[in-house]
Design a protein around this motif. Structure first.
Motif, mmCIF file in Angstrom:
data_model
loop_
_atom_site.group_PDB
_atom_site.id
_atom_site.type_symbol
_atom_site.label_atom_id
_atom_site.label_comp_id
_atom_site.label_asym_id
_atom_site.label_seq_id
_atom_site.Cartn_x
_atom_site.Cartn_y
_atom_site.Cartn_z
ATOM 1 N N ARG A 1 0.825 -1.208 0.000
ATOM 2 C CA ARG A 1 0.000 0.000 0.000
ATOM 3 C C ARG A 1 0.865 1.266 0.000
ATOM 4 O O ARG A 1 0.628 2.190 -0.782
ATOM 5 C CB ARG A 1 -0.928 -0.021 1.219
ATOM 6 C CG ARG A 1 -2.036 0.979 1.185
ATOM 7 C CD ARG A 1 -3.044 0.743 2.306
ATOM 8 N NE ARG A 1 -2.451 0.685 3.625
ATOM 9 C CZ ARG A 1 -2.170 1.763 4.366
ATOM 10 N NH1 ARG A 1 -2.415 2.966 3.907
ATOM 11 N NH2 ARG A 1 -1.654 1.618 5.562
ATOM 12 N N TYR A 2 1.875 1.304 0.844
ATOM 13 C CA TYR A 2 2.775 2.462 0.894
ATOM 14 C C TYR A 2 3.549 2.612 -0.417
ATOM 15 O O TYR A 2 3.790 3.727 -0.880
ATOM 16 C CB TYR A 2 3.753 2.340 2.069
ATOM 17 C CG TYR A 2 3.208 2.887 3.367
ATOM 18 C CD1 TYR A 2 3.554 4.162 3.801
ATOM 19 C CD2 TYR A 2 2.358 2.132 4.158
ATOM 20 C CE1 TYR A 2 3.062 4.667 4.992
ATOM 21 C CE2 TYR A 2 1.864 2.620 5.351
ATOM 22 C CZ TYR A 2 2.219 3.889 5.765
ATOM 23 O OH TYR A 2 1.718 4.379 6.939
ATOM 24 N N THR A 3 3.956 1.501 -1.001
ATOM 25 C CA THR A 3 4.702 1.544 -2.262
ATOM 26 C C THR A 3 3.838 2.098 -3.388
ATOM 27 O O THR A 3 4.265 2.977 -4.140
ATOM 28 C CB THR A 3 5.223 0.141 -2.626
ATOM 29 O OG1 THR A 3 6.093 -0.304 -1.572
ATOM 30 C CG2 THR A 3 5.979 0.137 -3.936
ATOM 31 N N VAL A 4 2.616 1.596 -3.502
ATOM 32 C CA VAL A 4 1.703 2.084 -4.543
ATOM 33 C C VAL A 4 1.367 3.556 -4.310
ATOM 34 O O VAL A 4 1.327 4.350 -5.261
ATOM 35 C CB VAL A 4 0.435 1.205 -4.624
ATOM 36 C CG1 VAL A 4 -0.619 1.820 -5.532
ATOM 37 C CG2 VAL A 4 0.803 -0.192 -5.105
ATOM 38 N N ASP A 5 1.171 3.954 -3.058
ATOM 39 C CA ASP A 5 0.918 5.371 -2.753
ATOM 40 C C ASP A 5 2.103 6.241 -3.168
ATOM 41 O O ASP A 5 1.921 7.323 -3.742
ATOM 42 C CB ASP A 5 0.645 5.574 -1.256
ATOM 43 C CG ASP A 5 -0.735 5.108 -0.834
ATOM 44 O OD1 ASP A 5 -1.576 4.822 -1.719
ATOM 45 O OD2 ASP A 5 -0.975 5.019 0.387
ATOM 46 N N ALA A 6 3.322 5.777 -2.886
ATOM 47 C CA ALA A 6 4.524 6.537 -3.256
ATOM 48 C C ALA A 6 4.669 6.612 -4.774
ATOM 49 O O ALA A 6 5.096 7.642 -5.314
ATOM 50 C CB ALA A 6 5.763 5.909 -2.625
ATOM 51 N N MET A 7 4.306 5.537 -5.480
ATOM 52 C CA MET A 7 4.354 5.555 -6.941
ATOM 53 C C MET A 7 3.330 6.549 -7.491
ATOM 54 O O MET A 7 3.622 7.313 -8.417
ATOM 55 C CB MET A 7 4.099 4.151 -7.505
ATOM 56 C CG MET A 7 5.236 3.184 -7.231
ATOM 57 S SD MET A 7 4.830 1.476 -7.612
ATOM 58 C CE MET A 7 4.632 1.540 -9.373
ATOM 59 N N GLN A 8 2.130 6.556 -6.900
ATOM 60 C CA GLN A 8 1.102 7.503 -7.348
ATOM 61 C C GLN A 8 1.537 8.933 -7.090
ATOM 62 O O GLN A 8 1.377 9.804 -7.940
ATOM 63 C CB GLN A 8 -0.216 7.217 -6.640
ATOM 64 C CG GLN A 8 -1.323 8.173 -7.060
ATOM 65 C CD GLN A 8 -2.632 7.923 -6.344
ATOM 66 O OE1 GLN A 8 -2.687 7.211 -5.353
ATOM 67 N NE2 GLN A 8 -3.692 8.512 -6.860
#
Length: 136
Positions: free
Chosen positions: A120-127
């Motif tokens: 979740r944190y990784t996808v948020d950082a990518m977004q």
């Protein structure tokens, strides 16, 4: 089929996967100490998502990225290209490990974390990286 290999204090899990109708031997991205399995599970999920992998293999993001400091999209692009283009049996996701605290301030190397939370944190950082790039 799963084999556990040990090399220089690192553990590698070898499994057989069926992906797009072909058998591939995929080395779980478990080149790190067992306490970072949370990271390996999330990275493997993202790395073998075909649309994301295709985009990252194109290197399109890094060609246009203007971020001088940390960019999660550039980090994932580096990781996915290393994972999918490597000719060795295993890789260590050093580009991700070295930026753990930038992905989530509470993530620490060697501590047990939740794979879902890391994903979740990784996808948020990518977004966030994509949104920041669109305003420049």
């Amino acid at each position: 089929m799963m084999e556990l290999l040990r090399h220089k204090g690192f553990f590698f899990h070898l499994r057989r996967y069926v992906w797009i109708g072909k058998k591939h031997e995929v080395l779980e991205l478990a080149c790190t100490i067992l306490a970072t399995r949370f990271l390996n599970a999330a990275l493997q999920c993202l790395t073998y998502t075909p649309p994301l992998a295709n985009y990252m293999l194109s290197l399109e993001h890094s060609r246009s990225c203007r971020e001088q400091d940390f960019c999660m999209m550039c980090t994932m692009e580096t990781h996915i290209n290393q994972a999918l283009r490597c000719t060795v049996d295993a890789i260590e996701p050093t580009c991700v490990i070295s930026n753990l605290s930038r992905i989530g301030q509470h993530f620490r190397l060697g501590s047990q974390e939740d794979a879902h939370e890391f994903l979740r944190y990784t996808v948020d950082a990518m977004q966030e990286a994509c949104l920041n790039g669109s305003t420049k």
